[in-house]
Design an enzyme around this catalytic site. Structure first.
Site, PDB file in Angstrom:
ATOM      1  N   GLU A  72      31.943 -47.287 -17.496  1.00 14.11           N
ATOM      2  CA  GLU A  72      32.947 -48.646 -17.234  1.00 14.11           C
ATOM      3  C   GLU A  72      34.361 -48.498 -18.186  1.00 14.11           C
ATOM      4  O   GLU A  72      34.797 -48.903 -17.759  1.00 14.11           O
ATOM      5  CB  GLU A  72      32.240 -49.984 -18.147  1.00 14.11           C
ATOM      6  CG  GLU A  72      30.796 -49.820 -17.567  1.00 14.11           C
ATOM      7  CD  GLU A  72      29.493 -49.460 -18.692  1.00 14.11           C
ATOM      8  OE1 GLU A  72      29.570 -47.979 -18.260  1.00 14.11           O
ATOM      9  OE2 GLU A  72      28.331 -49.092 -17.121  1.00 14.11           O
ATOM     10  N   ALA A 114       6.334 -22.705  -5.300  1.00 16.93           N
ATOM     11  CA  ALA A 114       7.214 -21.883  -3.600  1.00 16.93           C
ATOM     12  C   ALA A 114       5.633 -21.179  -3.119  1.00 16.93           C
ATOM     13  O   ALA A 114       4.599 -20.494  -3.940  1.00 16.93           O
ATOM     14  CB  ALA A 114       8.160 -21.434  -3.597  1.00 16.93           C
ATOM     15  N   TRP A 144       9.931 -12.382  -2.765  1.00 16.43           N
ATOM     16  CA  TRP A 144      10.114 -13.931  -2.764  1.00 16.43           C
ATOM     17  C   TRP A 144       9.026 -13.959  -2.010  1.00 16.43           C
ATOM     18  O   TRP A 144       8.875 -13.891  -0.800  1.00 16.43           O
ATOM     19  CB  TRP A 144      10.912 -14.011  -2.923  1.00 16.43           C
ATOM     20  CG  TRP A 144      11.879 -13.940  -4.416  1.00 16.43           C
ATOM     21  CD1 TRP A 144      12.573 -12.740  -4.189  1.00 16.43           C
ATOM     22  CD2 TRP A 144      11.721 -13.614  -5.898  1.00 16.43           C
ATOM     23  NE1 TRP A 144      13.325 -12.454  -5.764  1.00 16.43           N
ATOM     24  CE2 TRP A 144      12.500 -13.030  -6.773  1.00 16.43           C
ATOM     25  CE3 TRP A 144      10.821 -15.037  -6.624  1.00 16.43           C
ATOM     26  CZ2 TRP A 144      13.206 -13.320  -8.339  1.00 16.43           C
ATOM     27  CZ3 TRP A 144      10.982 -15.411  -7.775  1.00 16.43           C
ATOM     28  CH2 TRP A 144      11.974 -14.234  -8.780  1.00 16.43           C
ATOM     29  N   THR A 192       1.626 -16.415 -16.298  1.00 15.74           N
ATOM     30  CA  THR A 192       2.666 -16.405 -15.500  1.00 15.74           C
ATOM     31  C   THR A 192       3.734 -15.645 -15.922  1.00 15.74           C
ATOM     32  O   THR A 192       4.189 -14.551 -15.464  1.00 15.74           O
ATOM     33  CB  THR A 192       2.923 -18.070 -14.987  1.00 15.74           C
ATOM     34  OG1 THR A 192       2.505 -18.685 -13.569  1.00 15.74           O
ATOM     35  CG2 THR A 192       5.135 -17.511 -14.295  1.00 15.74           C
ATOM     36  N   ASP A 239       4.688 -12.804 -14.073  1.00 17.40           N
ATOM     37  CA  ASP A 239       6.139 -12.485 -12.793  1.00 17.40           C
ATOM     38  C   ASP A 239       6.915 -12.037 -14.307  1.00 17.40           C
ATOM     39  O   ASP A 239       8.161 -11.322 -14.015  1.00 17.40           O
ATOM     40  CB  ASP A 239       6.341 -13.392 -12.713  1.00 17.40           C
ATOM     41  CG  ASP A 239       5.315 -14.159 -11.873  1.00 17.40           C
ATOM     42  OD1 ASP A 239       4.647 -13.420 -11.171  1.00 17.40           O
ATOM     43  OD2 ASP A 239       5.147 -15.648 -11.462  1.00 17.40           O
TER      44      ASP A 239
HETATM   45  N1  LIG Z   1       5.550 -19.380  -6.026  1.00 17.13           N
HETATM   46  C1  LIG Z   1       4.991 -20.051  -6.858  1.00 17.13           C
HETATM   47  O1  LIG Z   1       5.371 -21.160  -7.097  1.00 17.13           O
HETATM   48  C2  LIG Z   1       4.731 -19.558  -8.600  1.00 17.13           C
HETATM   49  C3  LIG Z   1       3.947 -18.666  -8.482  1.00 17.13           C
HETATM   50  N2  LIG Z   1       2.892 -18.334  -9.635  1.00 17.13           N
HETATM   51  C4  LIG Z   1       2.128 -17.431  -9.449  1.00 17.13           C
HETATM   52  O2  LIG Z   1       0.834 -17.851 -10.069  1.00 17.13           O
HETATM   53  C5  LIG Z   1       0.122 -16.679 -10.513  1.00 17.13           C
HETATM   54  C6  LIG Z   1      -0.097 -17.294 -11.754  1.00 17.13           C
HETATM   55  O3  LIG Z   1      -1.163 -18.687 -12.063  1.00 17.13           O
HETATM   56  P1  LIG Z   1      -2.270 -19.112 -12.774  1.00 17.13           P
HETATM   57  O4  LIG Z   1      -2.991 -18.242 -14.005  1.00 17.13           O
HETATM   58  O5  LIG Z   1      -2.112 -19.881 -12.976  1.00 17.13           O
HETATM   59  O6  LIG Z   1      -0.952 -19.308 -13.864  1.00 17.13           O
HETATM   60  P2  LIG Z   1      -0.076 -20.412 -15.165  1.00 17.13           P
HETATM   61  O7  LIG Z   1       0.229 -19.183 -16.218  1.00 17.13           O
HETATM   62  O8  LIG Z   1       1.560 -20.427 -14.851  1.00 17.13           O
HETATM   63  O9  LIG Z   1      -1.221 -20.774 -15.733  1.00 17.13           O
HETATM   64  C7  LIG Z   1      -1.926 -20.791 -16.213  1.00 17.13           C
HETATM   65  C8  LIG Z   1      -1.894 -20.613 -17.955  1.00 17.13           C
HETATM   66  O10 LIG Z   1      -1.947 -21.470 -18.898  1.00 17.13           O
HETATM   67  C9  LIG Z   1      -1.969 -20.782 -19.735  1.00 17.13           C
HETATM   68  N3  LIG Z   1      -2.551 -22.504 -20.755  1.00 17.13           N
HETATM   69  C10 LIG Z   1      -1.870 -23.363 -21.237  1.00 17.13           C
HETATM   70  N4  LIG Z   1      -2.939 -24.292 -21.783  1.00 17.13           N
HETATM   71  C11 LIG Z   1      -3.522 -24.387 -20.553  1.00 17.13           C
HETATM   72  C12 LIG Z   1      -4.829 -25.923 -19.807  1.00 17.13           C
HETATM   73  N5  LIG Z   1      -4.282 -26.187 -20.670  1.00 17.13           N
HETATM   74  N6  LIG Z   1      -5.213 -25.146 -18.705  1.00 17.13           N
HETATM   75  C13 LIG Z   1      -5.278 -24.563 -18.545  1.00 17.13           C
HETATM   76  N7  LIG Z   1      -3.812 -23.260 -18.444  1.00 17.13           N
HETATM   77  C14 LIG Z   1      -3.157 -23.525 -19.896  1.00 17.13           C
HETATM   78  C15 LIG Z   1      -3.271 -20.120 -20.327  1.00 17.13           C
HETATM   79  O11 LIG Z   1      -2.253 -19.268 -20.521  1.00 17.13           O
HETATM   80  P3  LIG Z   1      -3.279 -18.255 -22.305  1.00 17.13           P
HETATM   81  O12 LIG Z   1      -4.378 -17.651 -20.942  1.00 17.13           O
HETATM   82  O13 LIG Z   1      -2.443 -17.348 -22.209  1.00 17.13           O
HETATM   83  O14 LIG Z   1      -4.234 -18.835 -22.672  1.00 17.13           O
HETATM   84  C16 LIG Z   1      -3.390 -19.765 -18.680  1.00 17.13           C
HETATM   85  O15 LIG Z   1      -4.048 -18.740 -18.034  1.00 17.13           O
HETATM   86  C17 LIG Z   1       0.691 -15.282 -11.079  1.00 17.13           C
HETATM   87  O16 LIG Z   1       0.268 -14.857  -9.647  1.00 17.13           O
HETATM   88  C18 LIG Z   1       2.029 -15.521 -10.150  1.00 17.13           C
HETATM   89  O17 LIG Z   1       3.320 -14.778 -10.008  1.00 17.13           O
HETATM   90  C19 LIG Z   1       3.276 -18.621 -10.808  1.00 17.13           C
HETATM   91  C20 LIG Z   1       4.427 -19.852 -11.029  1.00 17.13           C
HETATM   92  C21 LIG Z   1       5.089 -20.040  -9.520  1.00 17.13           C
HETATM   93  N1  LIG Z   2       7.697 -16.745  -6.603  1.00 15.35           N
HETATM   94  C1  LIG Z   2       8.414 -17.843  -5.786  1.00 15.35           C
HETATM   95  C2  LIG Z   2       9.003 -18.434  -7.311  1.00 15.35           C
HETATM   96  N2  LIG Z   2       7.744 -18.307  -8.582  1.00 15.35           N
HETATM   97  C3  LIG Z   2       8.378 -18.920 -10.220  1.00 15.35           C
HETATM   98  O1  LIG Z   2       9.948 -18.463 -10.613  1.00 15.35           O
HETATM   99  C4  LIG Z   2      10.132 -17.487 -11.424  1.00 15.35           C
HETATM  100  C5  LIG Z   2      10.400 -16.557 -11.686  1.00 15.35           C
HETATM  101  O2  LIG Z   2      11.964 -17.081 -12.509  1.00 15.35           O
HETATM  102  P1  LIG Z   2      13.352 -16.228 -12.933  1.00 15.35           P
HETATM  103  O3  LIG Z   2      12.300 -15.159 -12.953  1.00 15.35           O
HETATM  104  O4  LIG Z   2      13.642 -16.832 -13.378  1.00 15.35           O
HETATM  105  O5  LIG Z   2      14.039 -15.954 -11.165  1.00 15.35           O
HETATM  106  C6  LIG Z   2       8.427 -17.464 -11.852  1.00 15.35           C
HETATM  107  O6  LIG Z   2       8.473 -17.141 -13.068  1.00 15.35           O
HETATM  108  C7  LIG Z   2       7.375 -18.717 -10.664  1.00 15.35           C
HETATM  109  O7  LIG Z   2       8.149 -19.090 -11.885  1.00 15.35           O
HETATM  110  N3  LIG Z   2      10.073 -19.768  -6.923  1.00 15.35           N
HETATM  111  C8  LIG Z   2      10.505 -19.855  -6.577  1.00 15.35           C
HETATM  112  O8  LIG Z   2      11.495 -20.489  -6.171  1.00 15.35           O
HETATM  113  N4  LIG Z   2      10.278 -18.855  -4.947  1.00 15.35           N
HETATM  114  C9  LIG Z   2       9.623 -17.682  -4.968  1.00 15.35           C
HETATM  115  O9  LIG Z   2       9.106 -17.337  -4.309  1.00 15.35           O
END
Ligand SMILES: NC(=O)C1=CN([C@@H]2O[C@H](COP(=O)(O)OP(=O)(O)OC[C@H]3O[C@@H](n4cnc5c(N)ncnc54)[C@H](OP(=O)(O)O)[C@@H]3O)[C@@H](O)[C@H]2O)C=CC1
Ligand SMILES: Nc1c(N[C@@H]2O[C@H](COP(=O)(O)O)[C@@H](O)[C@H]2O)[nH]c(=O)[nH]c1=O
Length: 589
Positions: free
Chosen positions: A76, A187, A203, A229, A233
């Site tokens: 404002e 994604a 990716w 993750t 990753d």
């Molecule tokens: N395409 C995309 O947008 C994305 C793809 N990915 C892919 O997904 C895959 C991983 O998936 P995912 O294992 O599900 O991912 P995350 O690692 O993101 O989630 C699971 C982990 O979260 C932790 N955690 C903490 N609190 C909790 C809870 N309350 N409940 C469940 N988990 C909890 C645990 O870690 P801990 O085991 O250390 O205790 C568990 O192993 C990879 O292959 C990655 O490349 C991941 C993100 C984005």
């Molecule tokens: N694979 C995938 C994603 N994955 C997410 O992006 C993270 C990697 O981020 P950075 O290391 O900052 O580039 C990865 O761990 C996951 O959380 N995101 C997307 O937009 N597109 C993609 O195809």
């Protein structure tokens, strides 16, 4: 409290329902205020979005403004400064009722003094302690104030009002649910996989989509991933879109079975917090701490507790970039408010390839969660589908205050009445924060008074003051000219971390005194702040920063609370209870 279009339409109270033309104009200016209010997104930490448009009686825009950051000039004020004399008799359009971070109704006074005769307000402030105050103050100063949905009702007004709700959805959700606004982003391929069976995911989406993700990151206080993750990753999770706001990176790991080397442990670019369960791999916790990573232990690691914890730390908006296991847990806990799904025209197959959301325990399609306000946008070859998992809560009826919430839910322990906590500038007593928008004047080494935009600007710059190195002088100048206290803090802290050689050698022994003098100036030259401080007599003041354990009080009182202590010391001095008389170190502005 779901948002329902037209739910508040009442012909009885409608002033100009049949004046379609006037409504269309009012709605258009409110929408412009909404667009303006979003302009700082990505540049500064998330904060309530305020925009203001001033239109003359002939329908010309006289001035515009938006809040750039906490601790910068209200929208404002900027709008009336731009409008000048043309503001006399004009109408001000505000997407959100002004709050009062300054403690002196700066926004209201600016509109009144500029000669504005009518204000159109999109929505009332969602925070109970601010709600209705500015509307009332403007009316008491003789302005006509029309609030959308109350004084102006029609379909076009409801649409404009909805855009006001959406642009401040994080604040409204946060106020209602006492957790930060959370967005789940992923994604996936056309066949619904977020990685190949091997776990490889780089990716899925195109470069254009990933650039869009950087922008989403910049609009968030923090990015969350799970431990798996990190293992699969090795992400960076930075907002690589220029010099804007860099969110915190948060890892949730129950096991703490995390790699020794990971991009997230490099905290030179952005900070990282690992949240784990009490007692998990203490040695590894120490190792991470030695690298500058903050480790937080909770009794049980579930998404709701984690979100309540970050709510208490003041977070407004969080982006979840986790895999399906953690995403399912977060959705089940009811903490995800919005979804952004990037769908790439690719097929990877694989029976065991991970999918965006794991087990939710649903067995029939009728149980599926329907997204609300769904948007479709093509980004390069990909499609971005977005929508709310939980409707933006409507602001009518009134959101209960924190006290009322505690009364409704007796499991929540009320704050002790003798303790006054402050942290974010929009909170009650937010004007006590060093980020509050109150310039101070402090003497330089030649005893000339220099104006600093906030206590934070002054404090950060003093780290490098008097050091005989041109680079240190550059730091002082750079900090001095930062547009917001947040940016001043960011630059000051990162320069201190990266160039300890530029920090004055006596800093650790001087910093309390530097802060004391700056606070003394602030609370001396603003009478309303002085009154606010004196009004707290008898209460303990605590800066509720859970991560700054020197100036703040910590989450469980473990912080040293030096800011609270200095304010109490000043209060006592102002009240004349202290026999020490200190020289007045500042001049009036
Ligand atoms: N395409 C995309 O947008 C994305 C793809 N990915 C892919 O997904 C895959 C991983 O998936 P995912 O294992 O599900 O991912 P995350 O690692 O993101 O989630 C699971 C982990 O979260 C932790 N955690 C903490 N609190 C909790 C809870 N309350 N409940 C469940 N988990 C909890 C645990 O870690 P801990 O085991 O250390 O205790 C568990 O192993 C990879 O292959 C990655 O490349 C991941 C993100 C984005
Ligand atoms: N694979 C995938 C994603 N994955 C997410 O992006 C993270 C990697 O981020 P950075 O290391 O900052 O580039 C990865 O761990 C996951 O959380 N995101 C997307 O937009 N597109 C993609 O195809």
């Amino acid at each position: 409290m779901a948002f329902v279009l037209g739910a508040h339409f009442s012909p009885m109270t409608c002033k100009v329902a049949n004046n379609t033309h006037a409504h269309a104009d009012d709605a258009a200016y409110i929408r412009r205020a909404v667009d303006l209010s979003e302009k700082s997104a990505g540049f500064t930490s998330p904060h309530p979005n305020f925009g203001c448009v001033i239109a003359t009686s002939t329908g010309k825009v006289a001035g515009e403004g938006y809040l750039y950051a906490q601790g910068t000039k209200p929208a404002e004020v900027l709008a009336v400064e731009a409008g000048g004399e043309r503001c006399r008799g004009a109408t001000a359009y505000l997407n959100l009722e002004p709050g009062d971070c300054h403690g002196d109704h700066t926004a209201v006074s600016a509109l009144v003094q500029a000669g504005i005769t009518r204000a159109v307000v999109g929505i009332r402030h969602p925070l109970q302690h601010l709600r209705g105050k500015a509307v009332c103050a403007l009316r008491s100063q003789g302005l006509q104030v029309d609030v959308l949905g109350e004084d102006l009702q029609s379909k076009v007004m409801e649409e404009a009002r909805k855009s006001c709700l959406i642009v401040n959805a994080p604040l409204i959700h946060r106020a209602c649910s006492r957790v930060p606004f959370s967005v789940l982003k992923y994604a996936m391929t056309l066949d619904g996989k977020i990685a190949a069976s091997s776990g490889h995911a780089a990716w899925i989406s195109s470069k254009m989509s990933r650039n869009r993700v950087f922008e989403l990151r910049g609009r968030s206080d923090a990015i969350i991933v799970g431990g798996n993750t990190v293992r699969k990753d090795n992400p960076r999770l930075t907002a690589r879109h220029g010099s804007g706001h860099m969110p915190m990176r948060i890892v949730l790991s129950q096991t703490m079975n995390l790699p020794e080397e990971a991009n997230l442990w490099d905290v030179s670019e952005a900070s990282t917090i690992v949240v784990t369960q009490r007692g998990a791999r203490r040695n590894f916790q120490k190792y991470l701490a030695s690298k500058g990573v903050e480790v937080v232990e909770l009794d049980i690691l579930n998404s709701r507790d984690v979100m309540e914890y970050f709510h208490d730390r003041g977070y407004l908006s969080i982006l979840w970039e986790c895999g399906g296991t953690l995403a399912a847990s977060a959705i089940s806990s009811g903490v995800i408010h919005k979804v952004f799904a990037f769908v790439a025209p690719k097929i990877i197959g694989g029976k065991n390839a991970p999918t965006p959301v794991g087990e939710l325990g649903m067995v029939e399609m009728s149980q599926a969660l329907d997204l609300i306000d769904v948007g479709y946008e093509q980004i390069g070859p990909d499609m971005l589908i977005s929508g709310f998992l939980q409707p933006v809560p409507d602001l009518m009826p009134v959101i209960p205050s924190e006290d009322e919430t505690f009364a409704i839910d007796p499991t929540v322990t009320p704050y002790e009445s003798s303790i006054i906590s402050f942290y974010k500038t929009w909170d009650p007593y937010g004007a006590f924060s060093n980020f509050s928008p109150h310039p101070i004047q402090m003497p330089d080494s030649d005893d000339n008074y220099v104006t600093w935009s906030s206590v934070e600007h002054y404090y950060q710059a003093q780290k490098f003051a008097g050091v005989n190195d041109p680079a240190a002088q550059d730091c002082v100048e750079k900090i001095k000219h930062m547009r917001s206290p947040e940016e001043a803090a960011r630059v000051g802290r990162s320069m201190q971390r990266q160039h300890p050689d530029l920090v004055r050698s006596d800093w650790e022994s001087m910093k309390i005194d530097v802060m004391y003098r700056a606070l003394k100036c602030k609370f001396s030259i603003y009478p309303h702040l002085n009154s606010m401080l004196l009004s707290t007599a008898g209460s303990v003041l605590v800066e509720a920063s859970p991560h700054d354990l020197f100036w703040g009080g910590g989450r469980e009182g473990e912080g040293l609370n030096y800011l609270g202590r200095l304010l109490m010391q000043l209060r006592s001095e102002f009240l004349g209870e202290s026999s020490t008389s200190t020289e007045n170190t500042c001049s009036a502005l």
